[in-house]
Design an enzyme around this catalytic site. Sequence first.
Site, PDB file in Angstrom:
ATOM      1  N   SER A 119       0.840  -1.128   0.014  1.00 45.68           N
ATOM      2  CA  SER A 119       0.127   0.037   0.103  1.00 45.68           C
ATOM      3  C   SER A 119       0.921   1.236   0.253  1.00 45.68           C
ATOM      4  CB  SER A 119      -0.883  -0.213   1.385  1.00 45.68           C
ATOM      5  OG  SER A 119      -1.598   1.241   1.381  1.00 45.68           O
TER       6      SER A 119
ATOM      7  N   TYR B 274       1.890   6.804  18.611  1.00 42.05           N
ATOM      8  CA  TYR B 274       2.823   6.953  17.335  1.00 42.05           C
ATOM      9  C   TYR B 274       4.214   7.717  17.443  1.00 42.05           C
ATOM     10  CZ  TYR B 274       2.954   7.637  12.079  1.00 42.05           C
ATOM     11  OH  TYR B 274       3.495   7.839  10.957  1.00 42.05           O
TER      12      TYR B 274
ATOM     13  N   LYS C 271       7.811   6.483  16.841  1.00 43.55           N
ATOM     14  CA  LYS C 271       8.552   7.044  15.733  1.00 43.55           C
ATOM     15  C   LYS C 271       9.915   7.777  16.356  1.00 43.55           C
ATOM     16  CE  LYS C 271       6.067   5.721  12.176  1.00 43.55           C
ATOM     17  NZ  LYS C 271       6.488   5.077  11.081  1.00 43.55           N
TER      18      LYS C 271
ATOM     19  N   THR D 195      -1.845   8.775   1.577  1.00 40.44           N
ATOM     20  CA  THR D 195      -1.996   7.331   1.284  1.00 40.44           C
ATOM     21  C   THR D 195      -3.233   7.077   2.160  1.00 40.44           C
ATOM     22  OG1 THR D 195      -0.743   7.009   3.533  1.00 40.44           O
ATOM     23  CG2 THR D 195       0.626   7.179   1.357  1.00 40.44           C
TER      24      THR D 195
HETATM   25  N1  LIG Z   1       1.257   8.910   4.419  1.00 36.93           N
HETATM   26  C1  LIG Z   1       1.823   9.796   5.585  1.00 36.93           C
HETATM   27  O1  LIG Z   1       1.733  10.897   5.413  1.00 36.93           O
HETATM   28  C2  LIG Z   1       2.902   9.443   6.359  1.00 36.93           C
HETATM   29  C3  LIG Z   1       3.874  10.502   7.013  1.00 36.93           C
HETATM   30  C4  LIG Z   1       4.725   9.903   7.920  1.00 36.93           C
HETATM   31  C5  LIG Z   1       5.154   8.654   7.990  1.00 36.93           C
HETATM   32  N2  LIG Z   1       4.298   7.737   7.443  1.00 36.93           N
HETATM   33  C6  LIG Z   1       4.855   6.394   7.456  1.00 36.93           C
HETATM   34  O2  LIG Z   1       5.216   5.796   6.310  1.00 36.93           O
HETATM   35  C7  LIG Z   1       4.778   4.326   6.415  1.00 36.93           C
HETATM   36  C8  LIG Z   1       4.014   3.959   5.251  1.00 36.93           C
HETATM   37  O3  LIG Z   1       2.814   4.262   5.694  1.00 36.93           O
HETATM   38  P1  LIG Z   1       1.709   4.733   4.350  1.00 36.93           P
HETATM   39  O4  LIG Z   1       1.344   6.035   4.444  1.00 36.93           O
HETATM   40  O5  LIG Z   1       1.833   4.070   3.030  1.00 36.93           O
HETATM   41  O6  LIG Z   1       0.340   3.921   4.860  1.00 36.93           O
HETATM   42  P2  LIG Z   1      -0.524   2.736   4.520  1.00 36.93           P
HETATM   43  O7  LIG Z   1      -1.258   2.992   3.168  1.00 36.93           O
HETATM   44  O8  LIG Z   1      -1.706   2.478   5.636  1.00 36.93           O
HETATM   45  O9  LIG Z   1       0.573   1.477   4.339  1.00 36.93           O
HETATM   46  C9  LIG Z   1       0.956   0.785   5.704  1.00 36.93           C
HETATM   47  C10 LIG Z   1       1.488  -0.314   5.158  1.00 36.93           C
HETATM   48  O10 LIG Z   1       2.217  -1.099   6.526  1.00 36.93           O
HETATM   49  C11 LIG Z   1       1.742  -2.300   6.414  1.00 36.93           C
HETATM   50  N3  LIG Z   1       1.597  -2.819   7.858  1.00 36.93           N
HETATM   51  C12 LIG Z   1       0.647  -2.276   8.663  1.00 36.93           C
HETATM   52  N4  LIG Z   1       0.734  -3.109   9.766  1.00 36.93           N
HETATM   53  C13 LIG Z   1       1.228  -4.166   9.420  1.00 36.93           C
HETATM   54  C14 LIG Z   1       1.542  -5.440  10.148  1.00 36.93           C
HETATM   55  N5  LIG Z   1       1.347  -5.399  11.520  1.00 36.93           N
HETATM   56  N6  LIG Z   1       2.530  -6.272   9.828  1.00 36.93           N
HETATM   57  C15 LIG Z   1       2.811  -6.246   8.438  1.00 36.93           C
HETATM   58  N7  LIG Z   1       2.770  -5.099   7.588  1.00 36.93           N
HETATM   59  C16 LIG Z   1       1.830  -3.978   8.204  1.00 36.93           C
HETATM   60  C17 LIG Z   1       0.539  -2.412   5.737  1.00 36.93           C
HETATM   61  O11 LIG Z   1       0.562  -3.450   4.886  1.00 36.93           O
HETATM   62  P3  LIG Z   1      -0.655  -4.893   5.037  1.00 36.93           P
HETATM   63  O12 LIG Z   1      -1.950  -4.252   5.380  1.00 36.93           O
HETATM   64  O13 LIG Z   1      -0.411  -5.644   3.890  1.00 36.93           O
HETATM   65  O14 LIG Z   1      -0.306  -5.469   6.277  1.00 36.93           O
HETATM   66  C18 LIG Z   1       0.750  -1.311   4.413  1.00 36.93           C
HETATM   67  O15 LIG Z   1       1.428  -1.861   3.492  1.00 36.93           O
HETATM   68  C19 LIG Z   1       4.359   4.107   7.738  1.00 36.93           C
HETATM   69  O16 LIG Z   1       5.418   3.494   8.778  1.00 36.93           O
HETATM   70  C20 LIG Z   1       3.703   5.213   8.275  1.00 36.93           C
HETATM   71  O17 LIG Z   1       4.041   5.483   9.542  1.00 36.93           O
HETATM   72  C21 LIG Z   1       3.484   7.913   6.548  1.00 36.93           C
END
Ligand SMILES: NC(=O)c1ccc[n+]([C@@H]2O[C@H](COP(=O)([O-])OP(=O)(O)OC[C@H]3O[C@@H](n4cnc5c(N)ncnc54)[C@H](OP(=O)(O)O)[C@@H]3O)[C@@H](O)[C@H]2O)c1
Length: 272
Positions: free
Chosen positions: A15, A150, A154, A185
């Site tokens: 994702s 969180y 982090k 996302t």
């Molecule tokens: N988007 C933002 O604004 C933002 C900002 C700062 C940091 N981040 C960080 O970026 C990273 C990616 O997030 P995203 O924005 O792409 O969100 P997302 O679309 O919700 O993706 C999260 C990903 O993490 C995986 N995941 C979650 N829990 C899991 C578990 N227990 N075991 C294995 N895989 C798990 C999910 O895969 P499955 O569902 O297939 O398990 C999914 O592929 C995260 O660490 C988030 O904290 C995002």
Amino acid sequence: MAFAGQVVWITGASSGIGAAMARALAAQGAKLVLSGRNEAALAELARNCGDALVLPFEATDYAAAASAAKKAWNWQGHIDMLVNNAGISQRSLAVDTAFEVYERIVAVDLLAPIALTQALLPRMAERKSGRIVMVSSIAGKVGSPMRTGYSAAKFGLFGYSDALRAEVAGLGIKVHVIAPGSIRTDVSRNAITADGSRRGVSDKAIENGLDPADAVDQMLSAIAADEREIIMGEGMEKEIGELRRTPDALHDRMAAVVAAGYAQKMDEGASE
Ligand SMILES: NC(=O)c1ccc[n+]([C@@H]2O[C@H](COP(=O)([O-])OP(=O)(O)OC[C@H]3O[C@@H](n4cnc5c(N)ncnc54)[C@H](OP(=O)(O)O)[C@@H]3O)[C@@H](O)[C@H]2O)c1
């Protein structure tokens, strides 16, 4: 094309940021190990990513992570870069939040990336090469309301990574931490609430955030340029993150102290 031919393992590849990173790296000719829990999404992604291994597992199943590390390494005989990207966010006030929510967030966002890194580290150290990338957040630089768990997790990624960077600098291993601001996302839809249930709706900030493909291009360029702290975002988010940037000189000094310690240990060993 800094990553052409490299073997890169991405967690949370099913994702958002992880999937966008997989597509960008595949376009550069990288070989990919794709992890997450959603096997169907990983398989669909792999079909468009050339040389790719689908390796699903629950990030908090630490025993599974150790055996996945072995499989991932043995696929091509090495891993050039591990991107610890899987994560879950939070939307709830501390006063309302069940302790189990903290346990879950720390397990997924802090202990799981540490477990995977520890599983690969001896192999990377023996090969004297590799990059470890942690996806933290601006909320890992500045405590953010509705995200006490969180932010704690982090922030923890910075502590672990800064210490690790100093320890492994002399082993040819580079450690990067990315602190993104808002990226468009499903992160806030997938965030958990006070009782641990999925939030299910998004935020204005996330919906107005960076396009994931653009964000990932910035991340990969910064990694290729050997940036250690990669603070991303726009406007206020970027400014706040920058205020908390750890100076490179401090990282270098810590690494020098560790290197001097190793040298002294080796001298002491030689005199025995
Ligand atoms: N988007 C933002 O604004 C933002 C900002 C700062 C940091 N981040 C960080 O970026 C990273 C990616 O997030 P995203 O924005 O792409 O969100 P997302 O679309 O919700 O993706 C999260 C990903 O993490 C995986 N995941 C979650 N829990 C899991 C578990 N227990 N075991 C294995 N895989 C798990 C999910 O895969 P499955 O569902 O297939 O398990 C999914 O592929 C995260 O660490 C988030 O904290 C995002």
